[in-house]
Enzyme design. Structure first.
Site, PDB file in Angstrom:
ATOM      1  N   LYS A   1       2.909  32.223 -39.535  1.00 46.21           N
ATOM      2  CA  LYS A   1       1.740  33.015 -39.105  1.00 46.21           C
ATOM      3  C   LYS A   1       2.150  34.291 -38.381  1.00 46.21           C
ATOM      4  O   LYS A   1       1.487  34.752 -37.469  1.00 46.21           O
ATOM      5  CB  LYS A   1       0.864  32.182 -38.160  1.00 46.21           C
ATOM      6  CG  LYS A   1       0.464  30.823 -38.671  1.00 46.21           C
ATOM      7  CD  LYS A   1      -0.660  30.901 -39.655  1.00 46.21           C
ATOM      8  CE  LYS A   1      -1.142  29.500 -39.991  1.00 46.21           C
ATOM      9  NZ  LYS A   1      -1.558  29.343 -41.346  1.00 46.21           N
ATOM     10  N   CYS A   2       3.242  34.890 -38.803  1.00 49.63           N
ATOM     11  CA  CYS A   2       3.834  36.038 -38.124  1.00 49.63           C
ATOM     12  C   CYS A   2       3.630  37.306 -38.956  1.00 49.63           C
ATOM     13  O   CYS A   2       3.496  37.233 -40.180  1.00 49.63           O
ATOM     14  CB  CYS A   2       5.331  35.761 -37.938  1.00 49.63           C
ATOM     15  SG  CYS A   2       6.277  37.091 -37.191  1.00 49.63           S
TER      16      CYS A   2
END
Length: 181
Positions: free
Chosen positions: A34-35
């Site tokens: 989720k970066c």
């Protein structure tokens, strides 16, 4: 001491000795799903497909230490990476890369190659410098992992020869891998 002296767990939580990778060029990466750097999975997979037949392996270690950007179980992370990016390189259990609970492999890696700064030309460098600087004004002087998608390049003899920050151009990574092959 060399990279081959460490044992890790794969995403199924089965122990793997890194001596299985003796004689190969390795790129060891701490990742997150989720970066802002998660799209690098595409570039990593391309690199893997390009050089795997020549003795190149990417070892993927999910880590939730940076902005809690690797939520979920090992199986959920593996399924996400398979479905979204078609990842075929080895994925390992989620680990910590900094602090008292850091995996011994990562303690070794940062001892071998410390932090040399972010690529000044990258659009996220100023954001990272500001955020990390607020948390620790001396962050740049410390060898620790600064963010997701930090990469360590290991030669065929198990020596850590380079460290790439998430802001480093993947073309540079490709060039260094090619030199070692």
């Amino acid at each position: 001491m060399a990279v081959y002296d460490f044992k890790v767990n794969n995403y199924k939580d089965e122990e793997v000795g890194l001596d299985e990778y003796k004689g190969k060029v390795l790129l060891i990466v701490n990742t997150a799903t989720k970066c802002g750097f998660t799209p690098q999975y595409d570039e990593l997979q391309d690199l893997y497909e390009k050089y795997n037949s020549q003795g190149f392996e990417i070892l993927d270690f999910p880590c939730n230490q940076f902005g809690a950007q690797a939520p979920g179980s090992n199986e959920e992370i593996h399924s996400f990476c398979d479905a979204k990016f078609g990842i075929t390189f080895p994925m390992f259990s989620k680990i910590e890369v900094n602090g008292d609970e850091a995996h011994p492999l990562y303690k070794y890696l940062v001892e071998q190659k410390g932090f040399n700064g972010f690529d000044e030309g990258h659009e996220l460098t100023s954001v990272l410098n500001e955020m990390l600087g607020k948390a620790d004004p001396d962050f740049a002087k410390k060898p620790s992992i600064k963010w997701n998608f930090t990469k360590f390049l290991v030669d065929r003899e198990g020596n850590v020869v380079a460290r790439f920050e998430p802001t480093d151009n993947m073309g540079i990574v490709d060039e260094k891998v090619r030199e070692l092959l």
